[in-house]
Scaffold this motif. Sequence first.
Motif, PDB file in Angstrom:
ATOM      1  N   GLY A 229       0.811  -1.230   0.000  1.00 52.19           N
ATOM      2  CA  GLY A 229       0.000   0.000   0.000  1.00 52.19           C
ATOM      3  C   GLY A 229       0.837   1.269   0.000  1.00 52.19           C
ATOM      4  O   GLY A 229       0.292   2.371   0.047  1.00 52.19           O
ATOM      5  N   ALA A 230       2.172   1.141  -0.091  1.00 51.98           N
ATOM      6  CA  ALA A 230       3.032   2.335  -0.037  1.00 51.98           C
ATOM      7  C   ALA A 230       2.887   3.150  -1.321  1.00 51.98           C
ATOM      8  O   ALA A 230       2.711   2.591  -2.396  1.00 51.98           O
ATOM      9  N   ASP A 231       2.956   4.481  -1.184  1.00 54.73           N
ATOM     10  CA  ASP A 231       2.930   5.349  -2.359  1.00 54.73           C
ATOM     11  C   ASP A 231       4.299   6.004  -2.497  1.00 54.73           C
ATOM     12  O   ASP A 231       4.669   6.880  -1.724  1.00 54.73           O
ATOM     13  N   HIS A 232       5.070   5.552  -3.477  1.00 44.19           N
ATOM     14  CA  HIS A 232       6.416   6.107  -3.665  1.00 44.19           C
ATOM     15  C   HIS A 232       6.416   7.281  -4.630  1.00 44.19           C
ATOM     16  O   HIS A 232       7.475   7.827  -4.940  1.00 44.19           O
ATOM     17  N   GLY A 233       5.261   7.617  -5.191  1.00 42.47           N
ATOM     18  CA  GLY A 233       5.176   8.721  -6.160  1.00 42.47           C
ATOM     19  C   GLY A 233       5.872   8.378  -7.469  1.00 42.47           C
ATOM     20  O   GLY A 233       6.098   9.255  -8.299  1.00 42.47           O
ATOM     21  N   ASP A 234       6.243   7.114  -7.664  1.00 36.35           N
ATOM     22  CA  ASP A 234       6.949   6.715  -8.885  1.00 36.35           C
ATOM     23  C   ASP A 234       5.947   6.268  -9.948  1.00 36.35           C
ATOM     24  O   ASP A 234       4.731   6.367  -9.761  1.00 36.35           O
ATOM     25  N   LEU A 235       6.460   5.733 -11.052  1.00 38.97           N
ATOM     26  CA  LEU A 235       5.571   5.316 -12.148  1.00 38.97           C
ATOM     27  C   LEU A 235       4.611   4.216 -11.687  1.00 38.97           C
ATOM     28  O   LEU A 235       3.413   4.254 -11.995  1.00 38.97           O
ATOM     29  N   LEU A 236       5.145   3.257 -10.925  1.00 36.30           N
ATOM     30  CA  LEU A 236       4.277   2.153 -10.485  1.00 36.30           C
ATOM     31  C   LEU A 236       3.136   2.667  -9.601  1.00 36.30           C
ATOM     32  O   LEU A 236       1.973   2.284  -9.789  1.00 36.30           O
ATOM     33  N   SER A 237       3.430   3.563  -8.650  1.00 34.11           N
ATOM     34  CA  SER A 237       2.367   4.127  -7.805  1.00 34.11           C
ATOM     35  C   SER A 237       1.373   4.904  -8.663  1.00 34.11           C
ATOM     36  O   SER A 237       0.161   4.827  -8.435  1.00 34.11           O
ATOM     37  N   THR A 238       1.880   5.652  -9.633  1.00 35.02           N
ATOM     38  CA  THR A 238       0.995   6.435 -10.507  1.00 35.02           C
ATOM     39  C   THR A 238       0.025   5.498 -11.224  1.00 35.02           C
ATOM     40  O   THR A 238      -1.172   5.776 -11.328  1.00 35.02           O
ATOM     41  N   LEU A 239       0.542   4.384 -11.717  1.00 33.69           N
ATOM     42  CA  LEU A 239      -0.318   3.439 -12.440  1.00 33.69           C
ATOM     43  C   LEU A 239      -1.338   2.791 -11.494  1.00 33.69           C
ATOM     44  O   LEU A 239      -2.499   2.610 -11.844  1.00 33.69           O
ATOM     45  N   LEU A 240      -0.889   2.462 -10.284  1.00 33.19           N
ATOM     46  CA  LEU A 240      -1.787   1.766  -9.349  1.00 33.19           C
ATOM     47  C   LEU A 240      -2.859   2.698  -8.775  1.00 33.19           C
ATOM     48  O   LEU A 240      -3.929   2.245  -8.384  1.00 33.19           O
ATOM     49  N   ARG A 241      -2.543   3.989  -8.735  1.00 33.26           N
ATOM     50  CA  ARG A 241      -3.508   4.951  -8.168  1.00 33.26           C
ATOM     51  C   ARG A 241      -4.485   5.486  -9.209  1.00 33.26           C
ATOM     52  O   ARG A 241      -5.470   6.130  -8.874  1.00 33.26           O
ATOM     53  N   ALA A 242      -4.163   5.237 -10.502  1.00 40.18           N
ATOM     54  CA  ALA A 242      -4.924   5.880 -11.589  1.00 40.18           C
ATOM     55  C   ALA A 242      -6.414   5.565 -11.494  1.00 40.18           C
ATOM     56  O   ALA A 242      -6.810   4.448 -11.165  1.00 40.18           O
ATOM     57  N   GLU A 243      -7.233   6.601 -11.770  1.00 46.07           N
ATOM     58  CA  GLU A 243      -8.689   6.400 -11.836  1.00 46.07           C
ATOM     59  C   GLU A 243      -9.189   7.094 -13.074  1.00 46.07           C
ATOM     60  O   GLU A 243      -8.827   8.254 -13.319  1.00 46.07           O
ATOM     61  N   HIS A 244     -10.011   6.428 -13.845  1.00 43.20           N
ATOM     62  CA  HIS A 244     -10.537   7.062 -15.046  1.00 43.20           C
ATOM     63  C   HIS A 244     -11.447   8.210 -14.638  1.00 43.20           C
ATOM     64  O   HIS A 244     -12.302   8.048 -13.762  1.00 43.20           O
ATOM     65  N   GLU A 255      -3.470  -4.688 -16.851  1.00 43.92           N
ATOM     66  CA  GLU A 255      -3.188  -3.435 -17.588  1.00 43.92           C
ATOM     67  C   GLU A 255      -1.932  -2.761 -17.031  1.00 43.92           C
ATOM     68  O   GLU A 255      -1.126  -2.215 -17.783  1.00 43.92           O
ATOM     69  N   VAL A 256      -1.775  -2.805 -15.714  1.00 43.61           N
ATOM     70  CA  VAL A 256      -0.557  -2.233 -15.104  1.00 43.61           C
ATOM     71  C   VAL A 256       0.656  -2.993 -15.637  1.00 43.61           C
ATOM     72  O   VAL A 256       1.677  -2.412 -16.015  1.00 43.61           O
ATOM     73  N   LEU A 257       0.500  -4.318 -15.692  1.00 44.23           N
ATOM     74  CA  LEU A 257       1.604  -5.158 -16.161  1.00 44.23           C
ATOM     75  C   LEU A 257       2.003  -4.792 -17.606  1.00 44.23           C
ATOM     76  O   LEU A 257       3.188  -4.633 -17.909  1.00 44.23           O
ATOM     77  N   ASP A 258       1.005  -4.620 -18.476  1.00 45.39           N
ATOM     78  CA  ASP A 258       1.311  -4.244 -19.868  1.00 45.39           C
ATOM     79  C   ASP A 258       2.059  -2.916 -19.912  1.00 45.39           C
ATOM     80  O   ASP A 258       2.994  -2.741 -20.690  1.00 45.39           O
ATOM     81  N   GLN A 259       1.629  -1.965 -19.069  1.00 48.81           N
ATOM     82  CA  GLN A 259       2.304  -0.655 -19.067  1.00 48.81           C
ATOM     83  C   GLN A 259       3.756  -0.804 -18.606  1.00 48.81           C
ATOM     84  O   GLN A 259       4.664  -0.219 -19.197  1.00 48.81           O
ATOM     85  N   VAL A 260       3.954  -1.586 -17.550  1.00 42.19           N
ATOM     86  CA  VAL A 260       5.320  -1.726 -17.013  1.00 42.19           C
ATOM     87  C   VAL A 260       6.232  -2.354 -18.067  1.00 42.19           C
ATOM     88  O   VAL A 260       7.345  -1.865 -18.320  1.00 42.19           O
ATOM     89  N   VAL A 261       5.742  -3.416 -18.727  1.00 40.44           N
ATOM     90  CA  VAL A 261       6.570  -4.069 -19.755  1.00 40.44           C
ATOM     91  C   VAL A 261       6.853  -3.068 -20.883  1.00 40.44           C
ATOM     92  O   VAL A 261       7.983  -2.958 -21.372  1.00 40.44           O
ATOM     93  N   THR A 262       5.833  -2.293 -21.275  1.00 38.61           N
ATOM     94  CA  THR A 262       6.021  -1.278 -22.319  1.00 38.61           C
ATOM     95  C   THR A 262       7.122  -0.302 -21.933  1.00 38.61           C
ATOM     96  O   THR A 262       7.994   0.026 -22.741  1.00 38.61           O
ATOM     97  N   PHE A 263       7.086   0.178 -20.691  1.00 43.30           N
ATOM     98  CA  PHE A 263       8.080   1.162 -20.263  1.00 43.30           C
ATOM     99  C   PHE A 263       9.477   0.545 -20.208  1.00 43.30           C
ATOM    100  O   PHE A 263      10.458   1.215 -20.523  1.00 43.30           O
ATOM    101  N   LEU A 264       9.547  -0.724 -19.823  1.00 45.08           N
ATOM    102  CA  LEU A 264      10.868  -1.366 -19.814  1.00 45.08           C
ATOM    103  C   LEU A 264      11.387  -1.490 -21.245  1.00 45.08           C
ATOM    104  O   LEU A 264      12.548  -1.217 -21.527  1.00 45.08           O
TER     105      LEU A 264
END
Length: 453
Positions: A229-244, A255-264
């Motif tokens: 539940g930690a918020d590091h303010g990084d890309l992963l937190s941004t993706l996990l907190r996102a709300e349409h 969907e988070v997984l696809d984004q992470v692989v894309t960024f890598l």
Amino acid sequence: MTSAKSSAPPERPWTTGTAPGSVPLLGHTLALWRRPLQFLASLPAHGDLVEVRLGPSRAYLVCHPELVRHVLLNPRVFDKGGVFDKARQLLGNSLSVSRGEDHRYQRRMIQPAFHPPRIAAYTAAVADDTRTATGSWQPGRTLDISDTMHALLMRVAARTLFSTGVDEATIDEARHCLRIVSHGIYKRTMAPLGIMEKLPTPGNRRYDRANARLRQIVDQMISDRRRSGADHGDLLSTLLRAEHPETGQGLADGEVLDQVVTFLVAGSETTASTLAFVFHLLGAHPEVEKRVHAEIDEVLQGRSPAAEDLPSLEYTRAVITESLRLYPPSWMAMRVTAAETELGGRTVPAGTMILYSAQALHHNPELFPDPERFDPERWLPDRAGEVPRGALLPFGAGSHKCIGDVLALTETALIVATIASRWRLRPVPGTALRPEPKATLEPGPLPMVCVPR
Ligand code: HEM
């Protein structure tokens, strides 16, 4: 098809031409496949807009910087189709392949992870990881700088964008898988028929295994973060907190997984290759290297570099820009016309493939005199104004412009400054640079000898 209209194309008596050397049935496919860099760099001599035949299809390479801008600034007409449709099947509907309203939403949602204060917050980790990575270097030791930079960039991404505590061995395994996956995606998106990739060959099985393992590692990282539940303010937190904004829905783990692989895929090889090209160029041009060392010593006075130092490292940044000009990691990209449109004085039908190439722009003697010469001074303030608008395009332009451009430039400058303040990297005699145009332009193996300064 949509009936989208582009904004008025720039006016000029454009020159159009056809690439020479078309052969029956295949057109220019073999030339583009066998010697893509040379082929692309040769095309601007044939016009501002050059027709290329790819088997039975006609494609156009936009060669004039103003026409390239027109294509990239009108995404409704020049859309992400073709290879992006195929990539979508492999990467999910993530940022680099999404289009239209969905792309605008994803971009707004992810952008905060790349805002300047975030990037500044990453810098300590970048310098720290670089010192750790170089801590084991020994005077006289030979290392492959391409591989070394790739390993470092994977570690940096893990710590900055994903703040993960994953152990080194797993990061190395992820890197190994990522290379196979990234090459596999490129092969699969470029393959005209898509049949070979479905056969149970050893190469295809290797791709499937690497893809599954990479996704397993990333999946674990996501569930660890959800659990903590930690918020590091990084890309992963941004993706996990996102709300349409309309539905209020967040992203599913897949969907988070696809984004992470894309960024890598999009972020690590490009930046690692840039660094390897920079160290190769420094090794090959001792007079430039000397000037870089003098600047770094003067600015840092023995300290570790921080974000505030980067504006003062003017010459070092010019070296990086010149490296991106000579060896643009993103060497070619494409769009597909969503509607009939005017381009370079021609009427281009809907569904036509439009190519743009940093390689073709950056090696055009009309835009960069003596284009094959490594000349960082092109980018110093008194000469940078001579470069025509849009001629330098390592990160693209418009709504799909690289979201990681500032991060990549910051990381590159920090890593060059951290390493060059302590080490010289000498090329192993007899090693020739043979850039390999794959998903990104790769430097290939580059053995270099570590010499303490
Ligand atoms: C030197 C390093 C890099 C280069 C040369 C580079 C180049 C590019 C280029 C040319 C594009 C646009 C492609 C097109 O027009 O179709 C692009 C898009 C993209 N890049 Fe980079 N990139 C680099 C580093 C990074 C980094 C560090 C990240 C993130 C960590 C990243 C993430 C992306 C993403 C997600 C896109 C898609 C953006 C969108 O469509 O909205 N890149 N990159």
